[in-house]
Design a protein around this motif. Structure first.
Motif, PDB file in Angstrom:
ATOM      1  N   LEU A  97     -39.190  -1.627 -88.204  1.00 37.31           N
ATOM      2  CA  LEU A  97     -38.003  -0.953 -87.673  1.00 37.31           C
ATOM      3  C   LEU A  97     -38.011   0.527 -88.038  1.00 37.31           C
ATOM      4  CD1 LEU A  97     -35.193  -3.579 -88.413  1.00 37.31           C
ATOM      5  CD2 LEU A  97     -36.062  -2.909 -86.177  1.00 37.31           C
ATOM      6  N   ALA A  98     -38.433   0.843 -89.260  1.00 31.28           N
ATOM      7  CA  ALA A  98     -38.476   2.238 -89.698  1.00 31.28           C
ATOM      8  C   ALA A  98     -39.474   3.054 -88.881  1.00 31.28           C
ATOM      9  CB  ALA A  98     -38.823   2.304 -91.195  1.00 31.28           C
ATOM     10  N   GLU A  99     -40.560   2.384 -88.407  1.00 30.39           N
ATOM     11  CA  GLU A  99     -41.553   3.090 -87.598  1.00 30.39           C
ATOM     12  C   GLU A  99     -41.059   3.325 -86.178  1.00 30.39           C
ATOM     13  OE1 GLU A  99     -45.040   0.723 -87.723  1.00 30.39           O
ATOM     14  OE2 GLU A  99     -45.442   1.066 -89.854  1.00 30.39           O
ATOM     15  N   GLY A 100     -40.184   2.461 -85.666  1.00 26.34           N
ATOM     16  CA  GLY A 100     -39.647   2.612 -84.324  1.00 26.34           C
ATOM     17  C   GLY A 100     -39.984   1.444 -83.429  1.00 26.34           C
ATOM     18  N   ALA A 101     -39.028   1.032 -82.610  1.00 26.13           N
ATOM     19  CA  ALA A 101     -39.231  -0.084 -81.687  1.00 26.13           C
ATOM     20  C   ALA A 101     -38.155  -0.042 -80.623  1.00 26.13           C
ATOM     21  CB  ALA A 101     -39.184  -1.415 -82.438  1.00 26.13           C
ATOM     22  N   ALA A 102     -38.394  -0.789 -79.504  1.00 26.76           N
ATOM     23  CA  ALA A 102     -37.403  -0.865 -78.435  1.00 26.76           C
ATOM     24  C   ALA A 102     -36.328  -1.892 -78.745  1.00 26.76           C
ATOM     25  CB  ALA A 102     -38.082  -1.207 -77.112  1.00 26.76           C
ATOM     26  N   GLY A 103     -36.649  -2.929 -79.538  1.00 28.98           N
ATOM     27  CA  GLY A 103     -35.691  -3.967 -79.875  1.00 28.98           C
ATOM     28  C   GLY A 103     -36.358  -5.032 -80.735  1.00 28.98           C
ATOM     29  N   ALA A 104     -35.580  -6.014 -81.153  1.00 31.47           N
ATOM     30  CA  ALA A 104     -36.107  -7.087 -82.006  1.00 31.47           C
ATOM     31  C   ALA A 104     -35.628  -8.436 -81.476  1.00 31.47           C
ATOM     32  CB  ALA A 104     -35.652  -6.903 -83.452  1.00 31.47           C
ATOM     33  N   ILE A 105     -36.537  -9.446 -81.514  1.00 32.09           N
ATOM     34  CA  ILE A 105     -36.215 -10.819 -81.132  1.00 32.09           C
ATOM     35  C   ILE A 105     -36.267 -11.667 -82.400  1.00 32.09           C
ATOM     36  CG2 ILE A 105     -36.879 -12.786 -79.723  1.00 32.09           C
ATOM     37  CD1 ILE A 105     -38.158 -10.830 -77.766  1.00 32.09           C
ATOM     38  N   LEU A 106     -35.121 -12.279 -82.768  1.00 34.70           N
ATOM     39  CA  LEU A 106     -35.005 -13.037 -84.010  1.00 34.70           C
ATOM     40  C   LEU A 106     -34.591 -14.478 -83.688  1.00 34.70           C
ATOM     41  CD1 LEU A 106     -32.822 -10.457 -85.996  1.00 34.70           C
ATOM     42  CD2 LEU A 106     -35.313 -10.510 -85.852  1.00 34.70           C
ATOM     43  N   THR A 107     -34.983 -15.397 -84.576  1.00 42.45           N
ATOM     44  CA  THR A 107     -34.448 -16.751 -84.480  1.00 42.45           C
ATOM     45  C   THR A 107     -33.254 -16.858 -85.426  1.00 42.45           C
ATOM     46  OG1 THR A 107     -36.018 -17.495 -86.161  1.00 42.45           O
ATOM     47  CG2 THR A 107     -36.659 -17.783 -83.855  1.00 42.45           C
ATOM     48  N   GLU A 108     -32.282 -17.684 -85.055  1.00 42.43           N
ATOM     49  CA  GLU A 108     -31.038 -17.759 -85.828  1.00 42.43           C
ATOM     50  C   GLU A 108     -31.298 -18.203 -87.263  1.00 42.43           C
ATOM     51  OE1 GLU A 108     -26.513 -19.601 -85.427  1.00 42.43           O
ATOM     52  OE2 GLU A 108     -28.140 -20.371 -84.157  1.00 42.43           O
ATOM     53  N   GLU A 109     -32.286 -19.093 -87.478  1.00 42.76           N
ATOM     54  CA  GLU A 109     -32.508 -19.610 -88.825  1.00 42.76           C
ATOM     55  C   GLU A 109     -33.099 -18.540 -89.753  1.00 42.76           C
ATOM     56  OE1 GLU A 109     -35.740 -21.140 -85.986  1.00 42.76           O
ATOM     57  OE2 GLU A 109     -33.542 -20.984 -86.044  1.00 42.76           O
ATOM     58  N   ALA A 110     -33.604 -17.400 -89.163  1.00 42.87           N
ATOM     59  CA  ALA A 110     -34.163 -16.326 -89.996  1.00 42.87           C
ATOM     60  C   ALA A 110     -33.086 -15.378 -90.504  1.00 42.87           C
ATOM     61  CB  ALA A 110     -35.212 -15.548 -89.199  1.00 42.87           C
ATOM     62  N   LEU A 111     -31.859 -15.470 -89.946  1.00 41.30           N
ATOM     63  CA  LEU A 111     -30.831 -14.492 -90.289  1.00 41.30           C
ATOM     64  C   LEU A 111     -30.377 -14.557 -91.739  1.00 41.30           C
ATOM     65  CD1 LEU A 111     -28.574 -14.392 -87.089  1.00 41.30           C
ATOM     66  CD2 LEU A 111     -30.265 -12.736 -87.866  1.00 41.30           C
ATOM     67  N   PRO A 112     -30.137 -15.741 -92.326  1.00 37.34           N
ATOM     68  CA  PRO A 112     -29.634 -15.729 -93.706  1.00 37.34           C
ATOM     69  C   PRO A 112     -30.530 -14.947 -94.660  1.00 37.34           C
ATOM     70  CG  PRO A 112     -29.368 -17.907 -92.742  1.00 37.34           C
ATOM     71  CD  PRO A 112     -30.170 -17.120 -91.764  1.00 37.34           C
ATOM     72  N   GLN A 113     -31.828 -15.171 -94.606  1.00 34.51           N
ATOM     73  CA  GLN A 113     -32.724 -14.445 -95.502  1.00 34.51           C
ATOM     74  C   GLN A 113     -32.808 -12.966 -95.123  1.00 34.51           C
ATOM     75  OE1 GLN A 113     -36.734 -15.971 -95.613  1.00 34.51           O
ATOM     76  NE2 GLN A 113     -37.329 -14.703 -97.356  1.00 34.51           N
ATOM     77  N   LEU A 114     -32.789 -12.688 -93.799  1.00 37.99           N
ATOM     78  CA  LEU A 114     -32.896 -11.311 -93.346  1.00 37.99           C
ATOM     79  C   LEU A 114     -31.688 -10.475 -93.770  1.00 37.99           C
ATOM     80  CD1 LEU A 114     -34.517  -9.251 -91.670  1.00 37.99           C
ATOM     81  CD2 LEU A 114     -33.309 -10.054 -89.639  1.00 37.99           C
ATOM     82  N   LEU A 115     -30.490 -11.056 -93.716  1.00 33.55           N
ATOM     83  CA  LEU A 115     -29.274 -10.314 -94.050  1.00 33.55           C
ATOM     84  C   LEU A 115     -28.987 -10.297 -95.547  1.00 33.55           C
ATOM     85  CD1 LEU A 115     -26.972 -11.530 -91.135  1.00 33.55           C
ATOM     86  CD2 LEU A 115     -28.140  -9.335 -91.357  1.00 33.55           C
ATOM     87  N   GLN A 116     -29.757 -11.052 -96.300  1.00 33.00           N
ATOM     88  CA  GLN A 116     -29.556 -11.089 -97.755  1.00 33.00           C
ATOM     89  C   GLN A 116     -30.012  -9.747 -98.359  1.00 33.00           C
ATOM     90  OE1 GLN A 116     -31.717 -14.245 -99.644  1.00 33.00           O
ATOM     91  NE2 GLN A 116     -30.617 -14.083-101.577  1.00 33.00           N
ATOM     92  N   GLY A 117     -29.216  -9.209 -99.257  1.00 36.71           N
ATOM     93  CA  GLY A 117     -29.570  -7.952 -99.899  1.00 36.71           C
ATOM     94  C   GLY A 117     -29.106  -6.719 -99.148  1.00 36.71           C
ATOM     95  N   ARG A 118     -28.602  -6.856 -97.926  1.00 34.41           N
ATOM     96  CA  ARG A 118     -28.000  -5.770 -97.130  1.00 34.41           C
ATOM     97  C   ARG A 118     -28.979  -4.657 -96.756  1.00 34.41           C
ATOM     98  NH1 ARG A 118     -23.044  -5.864 -96.124  1.00 34.41           N
ATOM     99  NH2 ARG A 118     -23.011  -3.621 -95.704  1.00 34.41           N
TER     100      ARG A 118
END
Length: 576
Positions: free
Chosen positions: A50-71
């Motif tokens: 994301l820091a390098e740059g992208a048009a968008g991101a495709i995520l699965t719902e089950e990946a969100l808890p770990q991804l949002l952990q730590g803010r």
């Protein structure tokens, strides 16, 4: 890099699906549609991408808890620049009923979100991904416009700094010349005092006119480049910024008008003007300018009081006098503006005849008799430092003299001041021409017309050429009069646009030579500093565009002359 083109990694789609083969399947769907993508195996890898740059991101719902952990992701979203609203596609698990509140908040903490419930087909995923890429492209275009606006702002600041340096340098030169002239006056005999005063005024006027010429060129470049920015940048939020900058340029233009009016070098556009109607149209502006503490009274004659002057310069003269009267009445008072036709005998300043007097009187503190003869001198002011330029009354003096009249002043300390402007009365009655405001038009036959632009200032020349090119004309340019004449000899243009003040050959001489080669060649003289007597003697009466002008005025003038030139042969064929 061409407009709208971005590095490949900024148009990729990031995929974060840590379970099973979801990531590989999503990537295969995107590859089939020709969309670049990258699989991120961990939250850390996703954040780095994301820091390098992208048009968008495709995520699965089950990946969100770990991804949002730590803010860390929330912090990255919060730090986005104003133009960015990063899009996410979340592949959610199908549920019966509503989602728990915590899951709902987690999803919507991503901001720009497209939620797709699994199972879903490849076309749905591809369509959502294409929408995300298109939206991100628009955000990149917005970023480019903002960057261009920032560059324009920096250039404007640089020009303003150069302008301030030039003002300082020219002011020092002016002070030196004025001191030298005052010493010469002191050494002359009393019988030569009047002649010396005229010479002083003319010398300072020429120097002041040179300053105004430089101002006009700088303001012209700034104003027309701002118009080009407004043409190129389609974002609505760019327009108010451009308008504010153009407002500042217009204020600078009013200052150059004062300078040129004093120097009597301004290309006035006189027309039949009914003074009473003009004054009544200014009533609200005058009342606002002097403030509520001053009573404004109009004492206008019953006659039409028609004169032939430049109405915008007359308005400026009246406004200058009203502001001077306001400053002379800090505790309030009465301002009277009156008109009166009258017959005047022959005098040193005026020939005998019928004149219209425009009188501005106040009940202020008045002017001491010792300094009354100096009030029409340029830069002379009785106001505190920083409260006035000293150009107001000199502008009134220069304008009335250039219009064939004279300005006088009477004042008694403690009893007020009266300034009178006398203008020759118009011999014929008529209706005033109403100014028509027109938007920039793109003539259908512009591409068939060839225009030659002769201008010695490279920035002014470049912006005029670019504006004509934007409108659709074929344009050739020449950096001075000699090269302009050479271009005329090699090829006849359909129209000539020429500056007046050039170092080798003046615009009037270029026009004269052009008319010798092509007697019917349409010509536009673009200037804010021209000796109109010389122009008319050498070149007749070409169409005058006063700097700084805008794209619409330039386009209208060119279209008008070219259309007139097209109609002429048709009329001659009809007569034949």
């Amino acid at each position: 890099m061409p407009s709208g083109e971005r590095p490949a990694h900024q148009l990729r789609l990031l995929i974060h699906a840590p379970r099973g083969r979801d990531g590989v399947v999503v990537q295969s769907v995107l590859s089939a549609q020709g969309m670049p993508s990258e699989i991120c195996e961990s939250p850390q890898a996703l954040l780095a991408a994301l820091a390098e740059g992208a048009a968008g991101a495709i995520l699965t719902e089950e990946a969100l808890p770990q991804l949002l952990q730590g803010r860390a992701l929330a912090a990255w979203l919060q730090a986005q620049p104003p133009w960015s609203d990063f899009p996410f596609i979340v592949l959610a698990t199908k549920r019966e009923g509503r989602r728990p509140a915590d899951d709902f908040r987690s999803l919507h903490s991503l901001g720009n979100l497209i939620l797709l419930e699994r199972p879903l087909n490849a076309e749905t995923l591809a369509s959502a991904a294409e929408s995300v890429v298109r939206a991100r492209r628009r955000q990149y275009v917005t970023r480019q416009h903002l960057e261009e606006l920032g560059r324009t702002r920096n250039e404007l600041e640089r020009l303003n700094a150069e302008l301030e340096d030039r003002i300082l340098m020219r002011t020092r030169e002016l002070a030196t010349a004025n001191n030298r002239l005052m010493k010469e006056i002191a050494e002359r005999e009393r019988a030569q005092a009047a002649l010396t005063q005229v010479q002083k005024m003319e010398a300072i006027g020429r120097l002041t006119g040179g300053i105004a010429h430089d101002f006009n060129n700088l303001l012209h470049v700034v104003n027309m480049n701002l118009e080009l920015v407004s043409v190129y940048a389609k974002e609505e939020k760019v327009k108010p910024v451009v308008e504010r900058a153009k407002g500042a340029a217009r204020r600078g233009s009013r200052l150059t008008n004062q300078l040129l009016s004093f120097a009597r070098s301004q290309s006035l556009l006189p027309k039949l003007t009914q003074v009473n109607r003009l004054l009544l149209g200014m009533k609200d502006l005058i009342e606002i300018s002097v403030g509520s503490g001053i009573e404004v009274v109009f004492d206008l004659c019953e006659d039409q009081a028609s004169i032939v002057v430049d109405p915008s310069q007359l308005e400026m003269a009246i406004l200058n006098l009203a502001v001077n009267s306001r400053d002379a009445m800090p505790e309030g008072g009465k301002l009277t503006i009156s008109t009166c036709p009258q017959e005047r005998p022959s005098s040193g300043d005026l020939a005998a005849g019928r004149y219209v007097a425009v009188r501005v009187s106040d009940t202020g503190r008045g002017i001491p008799a010792s300094i009354l003869p100096k009030v029409f001198d340029p830069f002379f002011t009785t106001k505190p430092l920083g409260s006035g330029t000293g150009l107001g009354l000199s502008q009134v003096y220069g304008f009335t003299r250039q219009s064939g009249g004279v300005a006088t002043i009477r004042s008694d300390e403690g009893r007020g001041t009266t300034v009178e402007m006398f203008f020759p009365a118009a011999r014929e009655e008529g209706s005033e021409a109403e100014a028509e405001l027109r938007m920039l038009s793109m003539p259908a036959r512009a591409g068939d017309s060839h225009i030659l632009v002769v201008e010695d200032d490279p920035d002014v020349r470049r912006v005029i050429v670019e504006c004509l090119t934007v409108i659709g004309y074929q344009v050739t340019e020449a950096p001075n009069g000699r090269e302009g004449i050479a271009a005329l000899q090699s090829h006849r243009p359909d129209l000539l646009v020429v500056d007046y003040a050039m170092p080798d050959i003046t615009g009037a001489e270029v026009i004269s030579e052009a008319r010798r080669m092509y007697s019917d060649l349409p010509v536009i003289l673009a200037t804010g500093y021209a000796d109109m007597a010389v122009v008319e003697r050498l070149a007749g009466k070409p169409l005058i565009l006063r700097k700084p002008f805008d794209m619409a005025a330039l386009g209208d003038a060119v279209d008008k002359l070219l259309e007139k030139q097209r109609v002429k042969p048709a009329a001659e064929d009809t007569l034949a």
